[in-house]
Scaffold this active site. Structure first.
Site, short mmCIF file in Angstrom:
data_model
loop_
_atom_site.label_atom_id
_atom_site.label_comp_id
_atom_site.label_asym_id
_atom_site.label_seq_id
_atom_site.Cartn_x
_atom_site.Cartn_y
_atom_site.Cartn_z
N ASP A 186 -51.74 -45.55 5.16
CA ASP A 186 -53.17 -45.29 5.05
C ASP A 186 -53.91 -46.61 4.86
O ASP A 186 -53.36 -47.36 4.26
CB ASP A 186 -53.59 -44.18 4.83
CG ASP A 186 -55.05 -43.95 4.60
OD1 ASP A 186 -55.88 -43.80 5.66
OD2 ASP A 186 -55.76 -44.13 3.53
N ASP B 3 -58.05 -47.14 4.62
CA ASP B 3 -59.21 -47.05 3.46
C ASP B 3 -58.62 -46.31 2.26
O ASP B 3 -58.20 -45.06 2.47
CB ASP B 3 -60.33 -46.35 4.13
CG ASP B 3 -60.93 -47.47 5.09
OD1 ASP B 3 -61.74 -48.56 4.62
OD2 ASP B 3 -60.93 -47.39 6.51
N ASP C 146 -54.49 -41.51 1.01
CA ASP C 146 -55.66 -40.99 -0.01
C ASP C 146 -56.38 -39.93 0.50
O ASP C 146 -57.07 -39.11 -0.22
CB ASP C 146 -56.41 -42.08 -0.50
CG ASP C 146 -57.46 -42.54 0.53
OD1 ASP C 146 -57.11 -42.78 1.76
OD2 ASP C 146 -58.61 -42.58 0.18
#
Ligand SMILES: O=P(O)(O)OC[C@H]1O[C@H](O[C@H]2O[C@H](CO)[C@@H](O)[C@H](O)[C@H]2O)[C@H](O)[C@@H](O)[C@@H]1O
Length: 357
Positions: free
Chosen positions: A110, A112, A296
């Site tokens: 991922d 960000d 996240d």
């Protein structure tokens, strides 16, 4: 992609191998802000993104708490209990290495909050040079892909590595390696492009009365950021967004980290994008392949869930707070363990990379 046929060998030192938001507009937006640890969460500025109860603030706070107080707080105990279910990927280095032994590792990252820190301005969420080099190193050894809510063009320009696969717009825009940004592998929501462009304009207009609100066009989806909006205005902002969406029943609303995400209501998510990439690479259903997914955000849960359901692959959740997740392992933040010698010889590398290489 470089060296796609690299298999983790025991002599590589080991490791390779080192949480959908079923969000719907009926789900209360901005709900569930826990009362506990509010001041700590405020200090860290990022830990209360989902309103989770958190021990966690920054790790130095937790360490200071532990050092100064013989009686462990409930929040710390809660975190410890959570990490028993989702152990630290760093501490589980040997175990992860054992799962990867002799297997083709495929890495999904991922962007960000995983490769770049969460910052107030989405246009300045840059990856560090160090992290870029580390990801480049990963891609030398394993097929690697960035899977993100961002639009492909923006994330490509941030990451700056043409050897990676990119799945932008939450997996709805997939391109292969190579410098040709037009080289599209899949766009399952292509027909929504005009609608998304229209809704972008409508949202910019509607939310301009809310100070701090910001609409980001991610091509096949949109983000309405409220990180810089006064908390008192969160609900009215959510109402503004819902009002616009009332005319577009084919779009749905999800909540991310201080962001409302709008996307086409199609059966497609980061998990499907990972499945598609595994298939395209010829790895689908192979027991000698180990996909690793690091993320996240709630949208990353679709990928964690898919890996868990297939009983194949490992999810690693980057989170300082205990969270309901389908990931197997956890990391507190991308730079946790910085300075731990990497098996590939680098003296220092971000934890995420140490776990992978
Ligand atoms: O799938 P991801 O790569 O995790 O992208 C999800 C969203 O990330 C970005 O927003 C988040 O990061 C910003 C920069 O740190 C932060 O300001 C914002 O509050 C976070 O929600 C991105 O701007 C969104 O478009 C993505 O959907």
């Amino acid at each position: 992609m470089a060296n796609q046929d690299v298999v983790l060998r025991p002599d590589m030192g080991g490791i390779a191998s080192a949480a959908a938001m079923p969000g719907s507009s009926s789900r209360p937006i901005f709900a569930c802000r826990g009362a506990a640890s509010t001041s700590l969460r405020r200090r860290s500025g990022v830990d209360d993104d989902y309103g989770a109860r958190s021990p966690c603030a920054t790790s130095w706070v937790v360490q200071a708490m532990r050092a100064s107080s013989p009686a462990r707080s409930a929040a710390v105990d809660e975190y410890a209990a959570w990490t028993r279910k989702h152990p630290s990927a760093l501490a589980s280095f040997e175990q992860i290495a054992a799962s990867a032994k002799g297997k083709q590792v495929v890495v999904f990252l991922d962007y960000d909050g995983t490769l770049s820190p969460i910052v107030a301005d989405p246009d300045t969420a840059f990856i560090t040079g160090e992290m870029r080099e580390a990801v480049r190193g990963v891609a030398k050894h394993f097929p690697a892909a960035i899977v993100t809510g961002r639009c492909v063009e923006k994330v490509c320009s941030f990451v700056g590595l043409s050897e990676l696969y990119y799945a932008g717009s939450h997996g709805m825009d997939i391109k292969g390696p190579g410098s040709n940004a037009e080289e599209v592998l899949l766009q399952p929501a292509r027909e929504f492009l005009p609608v998304i462009a229209e809704v972008y304009e409508a949202l910019v207009e509607k939310t301009k009365s809310t100070p701090g609100a910001r609409v980001e066009n991610n091509k096949f989806c949109l983000s309405v950021h409220f990180r810089c909006v006064d908390e008192k205005r969160w609900s009215p902002l959510a109402e503004q967004v819902k009002e616009v969406l009332r005319d577009y029943p084919d779009l749905r609303l999800n909540e991310g980290r201080k962001v409302l995400e709008i996307r086409p209501s199609i059966m497609w998510d980061k998990g499907k994008a990972v499945e598609f990439l595994l298939q395209s690479l010829g790895f689908d259903g192979r027991s000698d392949v180990l996909p690793l997914y690091l993320g996240d955000d709630r949208t990353d849960e679709d990928a964690f869930k898919m890996l868990r359901k297939r009983g194949h692959g490992l999810g690693i959740l980057v989170s300082k707070c205990p969270r309901e997740t389908d990931a197997s392992y956890s990391l507190q933040d991308p730079t946790e363990g910085y300075g731990v010698p990497s098996p590939l010889g680098a003296v220092e590398a971000p934890a995420i990379i140490i776990v992978i290489v």
